[in-house]
Write an enzyme that holds these catalytic residues in place. Structure first.
Site, mmCIF file in Angstrom:
data_model
loop_
_atom_site.group_PDB
_atom_site.id
_atom_site.type_symbol
_atom_site.label_atom_id
_atom_site.label_comp_id
_atom_site.label_asym_id
_atom_site.label_seq_id
_atom_site.Cartn_x
_atom_site.Cartn_y
_atom_site.Cartn_z
ATOM 1 N N ASP A 289 5.189 5.487 -1.429
ATOM 2 C CA ASP A 289 5.535 5.619 0.266
ATOM 3 C C ASP A 289 4.363 6.978 0.546
ATOM 4 O O ASP A 289 3.345 7.954 -0.165
ATOM 5 C CB ASP A 289 7.023 6.763 0.084
ATOM 6 C CG ASP A 289 6.648 7.518 -1.195
ATOM 7 O OD1 ASP A 289 6.007 7.556 -1.720
ATOM 8 O OD2 ASP A 289 7.746 8.458 -1.271
ATOM 9 N N GLU B 253 9.173 9.137 -3.756
ATOM 10 C CA GLU B 253 7.603 10.401 -4.348
ATOM 11 C C GLU B 253 8.032 11.533 -3.600
ATOM 12 O O GLU B 253 8.467 12.538 -3.634
ATOM 13 C CB GLU B 253 6.360 10.450 -5.057
ATOM 14 C CG GLU B 253 5.872 10.865 -5.661
ATOM 15 C CD GLU B 253 5.625 12.539 -5.353
ATOM 16 O OE1 GLU B 253 5.524 13.870 -6.019
ATOM 17 O OE2 GLU B 253 5.165 12.294 -3.851
HETATM 18 ZN ZN LIG Z 1 1.430 12.040 -3.664
#
Ligand SMILES: [Zn+2]
Length: 435
Positions: free
Chosen positions: A84, A148
């Site tokens: 992501d 994340e």
């Molecule tokens: Zn990162």
């Protein structure tokens, strides 16, 4: 002739950058993680690597695979990267952020350094190994994660809670953020290897008072009490605490730069670090920054309560001391609620893997010297460390001396040097073959 990892890495990274994986933090507007995971799965399937796609929620895809090593009795090495990215506002960029444009020696796009560059490097290296039939010395576990950038609840944190078996036997891990160069001079480049991360503690402060009419004299106003506490927190400077990682870092950098390091005033040395001063400055002390305020519902009504959010970042081993000090600053009458906590992590800068990092870098850059550092932000390492894995930030990149690398993370015009990507592949290949 066989295609090599160096040949492939730029194209693979371009493909990944063209898959928009914007993580807004909101389930309804977060896109692309599944498409990116499927892309990686297909590239691995092409070379006979079996993968498992694990969804924590619809389209929140994580991808895991295990490459068997020559010696199964050795601990496995986890190599992880998130798929992501944070949002990008195209109107602010010089090039479209999701088109994988190559210009002026750079590959541009959201995620170019955070961290589709490393995702592509890993993919390129593994594909080359499989094409030539190479077996690494020990098991390598690959993890491509979701989420994340917004708390890891759908990514690494979910993985370690729900699929710890995928990481069985893993003793060490490499991922972001480290392995990049900081140029001292033509003959010396420091490569910063992340060995520690600050902890995160999002607190909500609650003040209570007597509700009342806004026209009266009132000496028990929740808004006033909260505002006073918030102002004290915002202006408070926590003392410098040199953790082992930061002390080693500052000693080595000061020596390289020929500057005096005064352990009592390390900020004087940090101020001379130029582009990385910002990055390092926040690792000298605990911090607490007020970020949100909430109170009241009408202009002439004194509310009975008021609350504020404080974003706190704590050094390894400092969580308790920090909280005690914060309590002193806030005073006894305002309550503290812990909204979200992720402890700090720290590992030592030693062992065979650390030696192999230095050797792999020096083989490709004779002026390379590795130094450990503490990062003020958080990564997937926080989740993997809970499994007892020693986590390192090592996504190798040789950077031009004048590039403000840390500003590219989540920044406008995020880009990675094309030659840096190829360099990274060569270093990663050496490291993984000698780990
Ligand atoms: Zn990162």
């Amino acid at each position: 002739m066989n295609t090599t990892a160096v040949d492939e890495v730029v194209g693979l990274c371009q493909d990944l950058l063209r898959i928009d994986t914007t993580n807004t933090g909101d389930q309804r507007t977060t896109v692309g993680e599944r498409a990116a995971a499927e892309y990686v799965a297909e590239r691995l399937a092409e070379v006979g690597v079996e993968t498992r796609l694990l969804e924590s929620a619809p389209k929140r895809a994580n991808l895991v695979a295990r490459i068997p090593g020559a010696d199964p009795s050795r601990g496995a090495l986890l190599v992880h990267g998130h798929l992501d990215v944070v949002p990008a506002d195209a109107s602010e960029w010089s090039v479209p952020p999701f088109e994988g444009v190559i210009k002026d020696g750079y590959l541009w796009g959201r995620g170019a350094v955070d961290m589709k560059d490393f995702d592509a490097m890993v993919l390129a290296v593994v594909r080359e190994w499989r094409r030539v039939g190479y077996t690494p010395p020990r098991d390598i576990v690959l993890a491509y994660t979701a989420d994340e950038e917004a708390g890891m609840e759908y990514g690494s944190q979910w993985l370690v809670r729900n699929h710890p078996e995928e990481f069985e036997g893993c003793t060490e891990a490499i991922g972001e953020v480290g392995g990049y160069s900081y140029t001292i001079n033509d003959d010396l480049r420091l490569y910063l290897v992340q060995t520690a991360e600050k902890g995160l503690d999002w607190l909500r402060l609650h003040a209570h008072g007597r509700p009342g009419h806004g026209s009266f004299i009132h000496d028990d106003n929740a808004v006033t009490a909260l505002a006073e506490a918030v102002a004290r927190v915002g202006r408070h400077r926590f003392p410098v605490v040199l953790t082992p990682t930061v002390r080693t870092f500052l000693e080595q950098v000061s020596e390289a730069l020929h500057i005096e390091l005064d352990p009592d005033e390390p900020e004087l040395a940090v101020a001379k670090l130029g582009p990385i001063a910002n990055l390092i400055g926040a690792t000298l002390r605990n911090t607490a920054n007020p970020t949100r305020l909430e109170a009241g519902y009408k202009d002439n009504v004194i509310p009975g309560k008021a609350s504020a959010t404080v974003d706190c970042r704590t050094l390894p081993g400092q969580a308790d001391a920090f909280l005690a000090e914060l309590r002193e600053v806030i005073g006894p009458d305002v309550d503290i609620e812990h909204v979200h906590q992720q402890p700090a992590v720290e590992t030592s800068f030693d062992g065979a893997l650390v030696d192999a990092m230095g050797a792999a870098l020096r083989a490709e850059d004779p002026g390379a010297r590795t130094v450990p550092y503490l990062m003020s932000g958080g990564t997937d390492a926080k989740a993997f460390a809970t499994l007892g894995i020693r986590c390192f930030g090592f996504a190798p990149l040789r950077l031009p001396p004048d590039l403000n690398f840390s500003a590219l993370f989540h920044g406008i015009d995020e880009r990675v040097p094309v030659e840096g990507l190829k360099f990274g592949v060569r270093v990663l290949d050496r490291l993984l073959r000698n780990s």
